[in-house]
Design a protein around this motif. Structure first.
Motif, PDB file in Angstrom:
ATOM      1  N   GLY A 144       4.399   1.756   3.892  1.00 15.77           N
ATOM      2  CA  GLY A 144       5.292   1.980   2.766  1.00 15.77           C
ATOM      3  C   GLY A 144       6.700   2.362   3.166  1.00 15.77           C
ATOM      4  N   LYS A 184      10.507   2.209   4.356  1.00 15.92           N
ATOM      5  CA  LYS A 184      11.552   1.225   4.092  1.00 15.92           C
ATOM      6  C   LYS A 184      12.241   0.868   5.405  1.00 15.92           C
ATOM      7  CE  LYS A 184      12.372   3.185  -0.500  1.00 15.92           C
ATOM      8  NZ  LYS A 184      13.342   3.882  -1.379  1.00 15.92           N
ATOM      9  N   GLU A 239       1.636  -2.165   5.678  1.00 15.12           N
ATOM     10  CA  GLU A 239       2.620  -2.940   4.948  1.00 15.12           C
ATOM     11  C   GLU A 239       3.869  -2.083   4.748  1.00 15.12           C
ATOM     12  OE1 GLU A 239       2.408  -6.043   4.223  1.00 15.12           O
ATOM     13  OE2 GLU A 239       0.334  -6.313   4.867  1.00 15.12           O
ATOM     14  N   TYR A 240       5.035  -2.713   4.880  1.00 12.84           N
ATOM     15  CA  TYR A 240       6.292  -1.978   4.778  1.00 12.84           C
ATOM     16  C   TYR A 240       7.202  -2.627   3.734  1.00 12.84           C
ATOM     17  CZ  TYR A 240       4.606  -0.202   9.234  1.00 12.84           C
ATOM     18  OH  TYR A 240       3.837   0.360  10.215  1.00 12.84           O
ATOM     19  N   GLN A 241       8.148  -1.839   3.267  1.00 12.23           N
ATOM     20  CA  GLN A 241       9.166  -2.366   2.363  1.00 12.23           C
ATOM     21  C   GLN A 241      10.327  -2.870   3.227  1.00 12.23           C
ATOM     22  OE1 GLN A 241      10.048   0.140  -1.155  1.00 12.23           O
ATOM     23  NE2 GLN A 241       8.502   1.571  -0.368  1.00 12.23           N
TER      24      GLN A 241
END
Length: 755
Positions: free
Chosen positions: A441, A443, A465-467
C-alpha cells in the motif's frame, strides 16, 4: 587426405594453430553462453522485447515493421512457427531459443573472423584476430540478447569473402554470391549497402589488374578497350575514369542485392509510402540526422565525433584493444596499396564516418566493425613482430610485450564484464528488497520507463501491491525546447509527406503536448512526489538529465535536490553491479547509457523521511518537546549559526514527528523578531519545500524540513529571536501549542545576534 591417424601423428608444433583455435573457440563460446538467461523470466532489454514481440506476429507484407530489419523478424517468426508444432509458444519459450541462436552466431563469428583473416593475410593474423574477437566485451554482451547487430556483423564478414575473391579472381560466381549476401545484410540493417563500396573497390582492383595484364598482350588490347555492357569507345570521356563502373558483373551484383532486399521487404513495392514514412526507414534516418529528437537520445546532445572513440570504442573493446585498433588502422593506411587493406578500410572508414557524425551513437552500433578492427589490429601485430624480429632486443621484446598485454588485458576485462551475469540483476535484487522492506500500500513515485524492464516484477505468493505514481518525463520532454526545435526537411512539407510513428496496431496519437513553463514542470513533479513514501528510479531517466542543466533546468534540479536531501527524501538503498574480477571493480557509469542500462543498471531507493532510528542515531543539535495539538511534535532543530552579518542567510533544519493524521496543509512560519516583536525576516512555507505537506503526515512519520532565512542587508545590528509556528493558509488560524499559556501558539527557538 588428412585422416584422423595422420592428424594424431602430427607433431604438436605442426598443429599448434588448430589447437589454439579450438581452445579459442571453446573460450569464446563459454564466455558467450555464460549466464545467458541471467534475467529469466523477465528479459529486461526493451529492444530485444520489442523485436521478439513484433517478430511473433510478423507479416512480410505489412510495412509497419520497416524500422526493424525484416530478416531478424523473420527469424523470430520461424522460431515461433517451429515451437508451435510442439506447444503454444509464448515469449518465455521464444527468448531462450532466440538467445541460443545468438550464442551460436556469436561463436561462429569468431570462426568466421579466423577464416576471413586467413584468406586475406595468413594463419598467424587469423589466430590473433580470433583471440581478440573472443575477448571483445561488446561482442560478449551483444549475444546475451537477441539483437540485429550480431546478425549484421556476421553478414558483413560473410560478404567480405566473395569480395576478396572478386579482387583476386573476378569470377561471376563471386559477384552473384556478393550481391545475394549484400541484399540479405541490408534486410538486417539498411546500411548494409555500405558494402557496395568495398565491392566496387575489389571490382576496380581486379579490372585494372586484368587491364594491365591485357595491355601486355597485343591480341587482347583491342578487346579490352570495350566495356562489357555498354561497349563504349575507347575515346569516350567516361571511359578513362569510370570504365569499371559499367561492367555487367558489377551491375549484376547490385541488381541481385536489390532483388533479394525487395523479396524480403515486399511492402516496399506494395505500400511504399507506409514503408518509408510511417515508423519506417525515413524516420530512422531523420532521427540519426537530428531532425527528430527523442528523449532516449538526450545523452548524445552536444557530443562530437570524438565521443565515438573516447567512449563507444573504448568501452566496447577496453583500454587494451583500443590502442591496437588505432595502430592497426594506421598500419593499414600505410599499406593501402595492398587490396586486402583497401577493402577492409573502405567499409570500416565509411561506417565509422557515418556513425561518428550521426546524432545517434548507441554503443551497439559498434558491433559490426569490431571483428574487422580485430583483423586489422592482428595484422599490425604480425607486421610489427616481423619488422622487429631482427631488431634490438628492446624493440623485439617490446613488441611481444605489447601483444601479450593486449591479449591478457582484454581477457581480464572480458572476465570482469562476464561476472555481471554471475549474480541476479540489480532490478531483481531491488525488487526483492522492496517486497521485504516496504509495506503493502505504500506510495511509490517513479519516472517514465523507470519500471520498464523488471523492477518490481518479482513473483511470489505474498507479493505486495503498491500505489505507483508516475512522473511523466515523456510529457516534460515534449514541453522542452530541444523537442520543440525538431522538425523535418522543408522538402517534406512541399511534397506533402507526413512522417509519423505508429504502434504495433498501426495507430499513433501525438496527444496534447502544449508546452509547459518551468513553473508548470515543477508543479507536475511536486504533485507526483507529494505524499509519496518512496521514490525509486534507475539510470534510464537520471543519466539523461544529470549533465544537462542548461537544456533541462527543472529535471536537472529535481535530481540534484533529491540527492542532496533537499526534497524531504533520504537515500536509503543503492543496488548496482559493476564489472569486477577478484576485487577489481570497473566503474562504467560514464559509458554510453545502454552499455549498462540493459543488463546492469543502478537502482536508487529514496525514503520520504528517515525513521525515528535515524533521528536517534543522528539527534538534532538542539532537542525540544514542543507539541502542536497532539498532531505533531518538534523533536529538535539544527541551526548553522546564531551570529550573522546583515545580508547573510541562516540555514535551519526542523525535525518533526507526526502524532496523528492531519486534514489540512498547515504553513510553517519562521519569523525573526526584533526587540519590539517586529518581523524583520521570515520564511512561510509548506513542509519540505511542498513535497511533504502536513496533509501527507501520518502517525509515526518523521519529517525533515530544511529552510533558509535570509537576513536583509539593511538589518540593524543587535539581538533578535526566532519564532516558529504553524497556521492554516485558508483561515490564518494557528495550530495550538499544548500547554502554551502565552496564547501565541508558537515557540521561540533561538536568539540571533546580527552584527
Amino acid at each position: 587426405m588428412l585422416t584422423a591417424k595422420k592428424f594424431i601423428d602430427w607433431p604438436i608444433r605442426q598443429r599448434k594453430y588448430e589447437i589454439i583455435l579450438a581452445l579459442t573457440l571453446a573460450i569464446g563460446f563459454g564466455l558467450r553462453a555464460y549466464g545467458l538467461f541471467w534475467d529469466y523470466p523477465y528479459f529486461f532489454n526493451p529492444d530485444e522485447g520489442r523485436l521478439i514481440e513484433w517478430g511473433r506476429d510478423f507479416n512480410l507484407f505489412d510495412p509497419i515493421a520497416s524500422e526493424w530489419g525484416s530478416l531478424p523478424l523473420l527469424g523470430i517468426k520461424l522460431i515461433t512457427i517451429t515451437l508451435s508444432l510442439f506447444t503454444t509458444p509464448d515469449k518465455y519459450d521464444i527468448y531462450p531459443v532466440a538467445r541460443g541462436f545468438a550464442v551460436i552466431l556469436g561463436g561462429a563469428t569468431i570462426l568466421l573472423v579466423y577464416l576471413l583473416a586467413k584468406r586475406a593475410y595468413d594463419r598467424q593474423v587469423a589466430l590473433y584476430a580470433a583471440i581478440f574477437t573472443t575477448f571483445t566485451v561488446l561482442l560478449i554482451q551483444d549475444v546475451h540478447f537477441y539483437s540485429l547487430d550480431g546478425i549484421f556483423a556476421f553478414g558483413i564478414l560473410a560478404v567480405l569473402f566473395p569480395i576478396l575473391s572478386i579482387a583476386r579472381t573476378g569470377t561471376i560466381r563471386s559477384y552473384i554470391f556478393a550481391g545475394v549476401v549484400i541484399g540479405l545484410v541490408a534486410a538486417v540493417r539498411l546500411n548494409g549497402y555500405f558494402l557496395l563500396l568495398p565491392l566496387v573497390v575489389a571490382h576496380g582492383y581486379n579490372s585494372f589488374r586484368q587491364s594491365a595484364t591485357a595491355s601486355q598482350n597485343p591480341a587482347t588490347q583491342q578487346r579490352s578497350k570495350k566495356v562489357a555492357n555498354f561497349s563504349l569507345p575507347a575515346n569516350h570521356p567516361f571511359y578513362s575514369k569510370f570504365v569499371v563502373l559499367f561492367d555487367k558483373k558489377l551491375w549484376l551484383a547490385g541488381l541481385l542485392s536489390i532483388v533479394v532486399f525487395v523479396l524480403l521487404n515486399p511492402a516496399l513495392i506494395l505500400d511504399t509510402k507506409k514503408f518509408l514514412f510511417h515508423d519506417g526507414l525515413v524516420w530512422v534516418m531523420l532521427q540519426s540526422g537530428g531532425y527528430i529528437k527523442s528523449r532516449y537520445t538526450l545523452q548524445f546532445e552536444g557530443t562530437t565525433p570524438a565521443f565515438y572513440f573516447t567512449n563507444l570504442l573504448f568501452w566496447s573493446a577496453g583500454p587494451f584493444l583500443l590502442p591496437a585498433y588505432l595502430a592497426g588502422v594506421a598500419h593499414s593506411f600505410s599499406r593501402w596499396r595492398r587490396v586486402e587493406n583497401l577493402i577492409l578500410l573502405s567499409f570500416l572508414l565509411l561506417y565509422v564516418w557515418f556513425g561518428a557524425t550521426s546524432r545517434v551513437k548507441f554503443i551497439r552500433y559498434c558491433v559490426p566493425i569490431l571483428p574487422i578492427l580485430n583483423i586489422v589490429a592482428a595484422n599490425f601485430f604480425v607486421a610489427m613482430q616481423a619488422k622487429t624480429q631482427q631488431a634490438r632486443p628492446l624493440l623485439k621484446y617490446g613488441a611481444l610485450a605489447w601483444l601479450s598485454l593486449t591479449i591478457a588485458g582484454s581477457a581480464l576485462y572480458a572476465l570482469a564484464f562476464t561476472n555481471i551475469y554471475a549474480l541476479p540483476d540489480p532490478r531483481i535484487v531491488a525488487s526483492e528488497w522492496i517486497q521485504a522492506n516496504i509495506p503493502a500500500g505504500a506510495k511509490i513515485a517513479r519516472g517514465s520507463n523507470d519500471y520498464r524492464g523488471g523492477l518490481l516484477e518479482v513473483e511470489g505468493e505474498n507479493r505486495a501491491e503498491y500505489q505507483l505514481i508516475k512522473i511523466d518525463f515523456d510529457r516534460l520532454y515534449r514541453s522542452s525546447p530541444p523537442a520543440l526545435e525538431s522538425g523535418f526537411p522543408p522538402i517534406f512539407k512541399e511534397l506533402g509527406i507526413e512522417v509519423s510513428r505508429r504502434g504495433k496496431d498501426g495507430n499513433f496519437n501525438n496527444g496534447d503536448f502544449t508546452p509547459w513553463s518551468d513553473e508548470e514542470k515543477r508543479r507536475h513533479i511536486g504533485e507526483r512526489i507529494r505524499c509519496a513514501d518512496y521514490i525509486i528510479f534507475t539510470e534510464r531517466n537520471y543519466a539523461l538529465y544529470r549533465d544537462r542543466a542548461p537544456l533541462f533546468p527543472v529535471e536537472h534540479q529535481y535530481y540534484t535536490k533529491l540527492f542532496k536531501g533537499e526534497l524531504g527524501f533520504q537515500l536509503v538503498k543503492v543496488f548496482e553491479r559493476k564489472p569486477n574480477l577478484l576485487g577489481w571493480k570497473i566503474d562504467d557509469s560514464r559509458a554510453e547509457l545502454t552499455f549498462h542500462l540493459f543488463d546492469h543498471p543502478t537502482v536508487w531507493i529514496f525514503e520520504a523521511q528517515p525513521s525515528l532510528d535515524f533521528i536517534n542515531n543522528r539527534p538534532p543539535q538542539i532537542q525540544t518537546e514542543t507539541n502542536w495539538d497532539n498532531k505533531a511534535r518538534l523533536i529538535g532543530y539544527d541551526i548553522d549559526q546564531t551570529t550573522v552579518k546583515a545580508g547573510q542567510d541562516i540555514q535551519l533544519t526542523l525535525y518533526w514527528e507526526t502524532l496523528a493524521n492531519m486534514e489540512k496543509d498547515y504553513t510553517i512560519f519562521i519569523h525573526l523578531l526584533n526587540d519590539t516583536n517586529g518581523v524583520v525576516a521570515q520564511s512561510d512555507h509548506q513542509a519540505a519545500g511542498g513535497v511533504m505537506p502536513t496533509s501527507c503526515w501520518y502517525p509515526g512519520r518523521v519529517v525533515v524540513d530544511k529552510t533558509t532565512l535570509s537576513i536583509s542587508p539593511e538589518a540593524i545590528p543587535g539581538p533578535y529571536r526566532l519564532k516558529l509556528g504553524l497556521y492554516s493558509s485558508e483561515t490564518l488560524e494557528r495550530l495550538a501549542v499544548v500547554n502554551d499559556t502565552s496564547g501565541e501558539n508558537a515557540v521561540y527557538l533561538a536568539n540571533i545576534q546580527v552584527e
